[in-house]
Design a protein around this motif. Structure first.
Motif, PDB file in Angstrom:
ATOM      1  N   ALA A 170       0.830  -1.201   0.000  1.00  0.00           N
ATOM      2  CA  ALA A 170       0.000   0.000   0.000  1.00  0.00           C
ATOM      3  C   ALA A 170       0.872   1.261   0.000  1.00  0.00           C
ATOM      4  N   GLU A 171       1.992   1.219   0.731  1.00  0.00           N
ATOM      5  CA  GLU A 171       2.917   2.345   0.741  1.00  0.00           C
ATOM      6  C   GLU A 171       3.510   2.578  -0.649  1.00  0.00           C
ATOM      7  N   LYS A 172       3.840   1.488  -1.339  1.00  0.00           N
ATOM      8  CA  LYS A 172       4.386   1.620  -2.698  1.00  0.00           C
ATOM      9  C   LYS A 172       3.392   2.317  -3.615  1.00  0.00           C
ATOM     10  N   ALA A 173       2.107   1.963  -3.491  1.00  0.00           N
ATOM     11  CA  ALA A 173       1.081   2.596  -4.321  1.00  0.00           C
ATOM     12  C   ALA A 173       0.930   4.078  -3.967  1.00  0.00           C
ATOM     13  N   LYS A 174       1.017   4.383  -2.656  1.00  0.00           N
ATOM     14  CA  LYS A 174       0.858   5.780  -2.245  1.00  0.00           C
ATOM     15  C   LYS A 174       2.036   6.637  -2.730  1.00  0.00           C
ATOM     16  N   ASP A 175       3.229   6.086  -2.671  1.00  0.00           N
ATOM     17  CA  ASP A 175       4.408   6.844  -3.083  1.00  0.00           C
ATOM     18  C   ASP A 175       4.515   6.987  -4.595  1.00  0.00           C
ATOM     19  N   SER A 176       3.721   6.223  -5.335  1.00  0.00           N
ATOM     20  CA  SER A 176       3.831   6.257  -6.794  1.00  0.00           C
ATOM     21  C   SER A 176       2.947   7.306  -7.452  1.00  0.00           C
ATOM     22  N   VAL A 177       2.200   8.072  -6.651  1.00  0.00           N
ATOM     23  CA  VAL A 177       1.286   9.056  -7.222  1.00  0.00           C
ATOM     24  C   VAL A 177       2.097  10.119  -7.972  1.00  0.00           C
ATOM     25  N   GLY A 178       1.728  10.360  -9.208  1.00  0.00           N
ATOM     26  CA  GLY A 178       2.407  11.370 -10.017  1.00  0.00           C
ATOM     27  C   GLY A 178       1.427  12.010 -10.980  1.00  0.00           C
ATOM     28  N   ILE A 179       1.890  13.043 -11.645  1.00  0.00           N
ATOM     29  CA  ILE A 179       1.054  13.760 -12.610  1.00  0.00           C
ATOM     30  C   ILE A 179       1.167  13.071 -13.958  1.00  0.00           C
ATOM     31  N   ARG A 180       0.038  12.847 -14.568  1.00  0.00           N
ATOM     32  CA  ARG A 180      -0.009  12.150 -15.848  1.00  0.00           C
ATOM     33  C   ARG A 180       0.689  12.962 -16.934  1.00  0.00           C
ATOM     34  N   PRO A 181       1.537  12.312 -17.731  1.00  0.00           N
ATOM     35  CA  PRO A 181       2.126  13.035 -18.868  1.00  0.00           C
ATOM     36  C   PRO A 181       1.110  13.205 -19.989  1.00  0.00           C
ATOM     37  N   GLY A 182       1.194  14.314 -20.704  1.00  0.00           N
ATOM     38  CA  GLY A 182       0.295  14.503 -21.841  1.00  0.00           C
ATOM     39  C   GLY A 182      -0.893  15.374 -21.534  1.00  0.00           C
ATOM     40  N   VAL A 183      -1.831  15.378 -22.465  1.00  0.00           N
ATOM     41  CA  VAL A 183      -2.992  16.263 -22.373  1.00  0.00           C
ATOM     42  C   VAL A 183      -4.000  15.756 -21.347  1.00  0.00           C
ATOM     43  N   GLY A 184      -3.905  14.454 -20.978  1.00  0.00           N
ATOM     44  CA  GLY A 184      -4.879  13.891 -20.045  1.00  0.00           C
ATOM     45  C   GLY A 184      -4.914  14.603 -18.714  1.00  0.00           C
ATOM     46  N   LYS A 185      -3.802  15.268 -18.351  1.00  0.00           N
ATOM     47  CA  LYS A 185      -3.780  15.970 -17.068  1.00  0.00           C
ATOM     48  C   LYS A 185      -4.774  17.120 -17.034  1.00  0.00           C
ATOM     49  N   MET A 186      -5.222  17.570 -18.227  1.00  0.00           N
ATOM     50  CA  MET A 186      -6.203  18.659 -18.286  1.00  0.00           C
ATOM     51  C   MET A 186      -7.612  18.132 -18.548  1.00  0.00           C
ATOM     52  N   ARG A 187      -7.771  16.825 -18.495  1.00  0.00           N
ATOM     53  CA  ARG A 187      -9.077  16.244 -18.825  1.00  0.00           C
ATOM     54  C   ARG A 187      -9.595  15.367 -17.690  1.00  0.00           C
ATOM     55  N   ASN A 188      -9.455  15.876 -16.475  1.00  0.00           N
ATOM     56  CA  ASN A 188     -10.006  15.232 -15.276  1.00  0.00           C
ATOM     57  C   ASN A 188      -9.366  13.875 -14.976  1.00  0.00           C
ATOM     58  N   ARG A 189      -8.162  13.650 -15.469  1.00  0.00           N
ATOM     59  CA  ARG A 189      -7.417  12.448 -15.070  1.00  0.00           C
ATOM     60  C   ARG A 189      -5.963  12.855 -14.843  1.00  0.00           C
ATOM     61  N   ARG A 190      -5.803  13.795 -13.931  1.00  0.00           N
ATOM     62  CA  ARG A 190      -4.516  14.444 -13.735  1.00  0.00           C
ATOM     63  C   ARG A 190      -3.488  13.531 -13.074  1.00  0.00           C
ATOM     64  N   TYR A 191      -3.924  12.697 -12.129  1.00  0.00           N
ATOM     65  CA  TYR A 191      -2.976  11.920 -11.344  1.00  0.00           C
ATOM     66  C   TYR A 191      -3.042  10.441 -11.725  1.00  0.00           C
ATOM     67  N   ILE A 192      -1.890   9.779 -11.641  1.00  0.00           N
ATOM     68  CA  ILE A 192      -1.812   8.336 -11.884  1.00  0.00           C
ATOM     69  C   ILE A 192      -1.039   7.708 -10.731  1.00  0.00           C
ATOM     70  N   ASN A 193      -1.295   6.428 -10.487  1.00  0.00           N
ATOM     71  CA  ASN A 193      -0.585   5.713  -9.430  1.00  0.00           C
ATOM     72  C   ASN A 193      -0.636   4.217  -9.696  1.00  0.00           C
ATOM     73  N   ARG A 194       0.252   3.495  -9.037  1.00  0.00           N
ATOM     74  CA  ARG A 194       0.294   2.036  -9.155  1.00  0.00           C
ATOM     75  C   ARG A 194      -0.830   1.416  -8.347  1.00  0.00           C
ATOM     76  N   LYS A 195      -1.048   0.133  -8.591  1.00  0.00           N
ATOM     77  CA  LYS A 195      -2.099  -0.586  -7.882  1.00  0.00           C
ATOM     78  C   LYS A 195      -1.529  -1.267  -6.643  1.00  0.00           C
ATOM     79  N   GLY A 196      -2.280  -1.185  -5.550  1.00  0.00           N
ATOM     80  CA  GLY A 196      -1.920  -1.869  -4.313  1.00  0.00           C
ATOM     81  C   GLY A 196      -2.744  -3.132  -4.134  1.00  0.00           C
ATOM     82  N   PRO A 197      -2.966  -3.573  -2.913  1.00  0.00           N
ATOM     83  CA  PRO A 197      -3.753  -4.799  -2.691  1.00  0.00           C
ATOM     84  C   PRO A 197      -5.241  -4.600  -2.982  1.00  0.00           C
ATOM     85  N   LEU A 198      -5.893  -5.695  -3.297  1.00  0.00           N
ATOM     86  CA  LEU A 198      -7.351  -5.715  -3.501  1.00  0.00           C
ATOM     87  C   LEU A 198      -7.974  -6.453  -2.334  1.00  0.00           C
TER      88      LEU A 198
END
Length: 404
Positions: A183-211
């Protein structure tokens, strides 16, 4: 497959539980289903198309100007041109996709076929394969999850986890299970999306943690874990391929509650018993009961009937052209070497005989005879000079060596 033949999975108790770890739940049949990465990738690609929103350029884009072609005869192309004068825009090409300010080629329309139909059977087989991959630690590690401190796979926790309401308690549960590193790995992976998507309501991306998979409908566990970045929560009766294999990659780290783990056989059935929740669904049967090929090939039963290893290696000789290779000719005609040698010797004798014949015809003059021939030549030369009248030509006289 009998229940007794399946391995038992222990249930991890949380701090404060009255009971301790128990080892009494047999492995569900679905976790031993055949793993089909090809089916999972194909199904995931189709399902992921169904959440797209239609997009298109404006139907008026590139045509919001008045422009007409100048026609032929003016030594310019026949593209429509903006009328008027006095500005840079006047006379510029318009409408075409090659023009500045023109429309795009084949403007996009919102009536494109956005959604893809997926067979129910294919969706269910893909989910079963994804579930089976969650029970293989090597696949989970290969996907990038941090499970080094997880005590067991599959990881099953007691039903007291479904009573967790606060996020702080959820973090405490993950730490007890050794799953907080993921879960810590997923939290630390939050970053800003490259490209135009950052202006289209999908600004942040992150890795997947446990389900987290729970079994009791209306459980409060969903609220406790929903604020943790990368951690997803799902009901065992509504498992989704997009959660079990994000990106089409097998091996999601799944934490089961005890009730959810027990429901898997009811929801997905077995090889012989159809599912009680999914009408007519029976788990796909593996093509091989034992997929360990190395173990099968090296078993005594197989090795006793196979041929022994052939250690004698026979290499095929390269075919050589007898017209070009002397060794190949000697194999076909052993007399070839003798004949060739005789021909060389005969040729050498012929050359020597010719030289001797020519030398015999050449008589070598003595010194006296040679001096006589040389004196006769000089006399003839003097006679030629005296008989010819070159005196009136000054140049010839000098060339002939005649003194005046």
């Amino acid at each position: 497959m009998a229940t007794s033949a399946r391995p038992l999975v222990s249930v991890k108790a949380l701090e404060g539980d009255m009971a301790t770890d128990s080892a009494g739940i047999p492995m569900p049949h679905v976790l031993r289903a055949p793993i089909r990465p090809d089916v999972v990738r194909f199904t995931h690609k189709l399902i992921s198309c169904n959440k797209r929103q239609p997009y298109a350029v404006s139907t008026k884009a590139g045509h919001q100007t008045s422009a007409e072609s100048w026609g032929t005869g003016r030594a310019v192309s026949r593209i429509p041109r903006v009328g008027g004068g006095g500005t840079h825009r006047a006379g510029q090409g318009a409408f075409g996709n090659m023009c500045r300010g023109g429309r795009m080629f084949a403007p996009t329309k919102i009536w494109r076929k956005w959604h893809k139909r997926v067979n129910v059977r294919m969706r269910r087989v893909a989910v079963a394969s994804a579930l089976a991959a969650t029970a293989v630690p090597s696949l989970v590690l290969a996907r990038g999850h941090r499970i080094e401190t997880v005590p067991e796979f599959p990881l099953v926790v007691s039903d007291s986890a479904e009573g967790v309401e606060k996020t702080a308690q959820a973090i405490k549960v993950l730490k007890q299970l050794g799953a907080y590193a993921d879960a810590e790995k997923a939290k630390d992976s939050v970053g800003i999306r490259p490209g135009v998507g950052k202006m289209r309501n999908r600004r942040y991306i992150n890795r997947k943690g446990p389900l987290i998979v729970y079994g009791t409908e209306g459980s409060k566990i969903a609220k406790a874990f929903r604020n943790l970045t990368g951690v997803d929560v799902a009901n065992v009766e509504r498992l989704n391929l997009l959660d079990l294999a994000p990106g089409g990659h097998l091996g999601r780290f799944v934490i089961w509650t005890e009730s959810a783990f027990k429901k898997l056989d009811e929801v997905y059935g077995s090889l012989e018993t159809p599912s009680l929740k999914k009408k007519g669904f029976v788990l796909p049967r593996p093509k091989m009961t034992n997929a360990d090929l190395g173990r099968l090939i090296n078993s005594d039963e197989v090795q006793s009937v196979v041929k022994p290893i052939n250690k004698e290696v026979k290499r095929r000789e390269a075919r050589k052209n007898p017209l070009k290779n002397a060794a190949a000719v000697l194999k076909l005609n052993p007399y070839f070497g003798t004949a060739r040698r005789m021909a060389v010797l005969a040729d050498a004798a012929r050359v020597k005989a010719r030289k001797d014949k020519i030398n015999s015809k050449r008589t070598k003059l003595s010194a006296e005879e040679a001096s006589k021939i040389k004196a006769a030549g000089k006399a003839w030369y003097q006679t030629m000079i005296s008989d010819s009248d070159y005196t009136e030509f000054d140049v010839f006289s000098k060339w002939l060596g005649v003194s005046q």
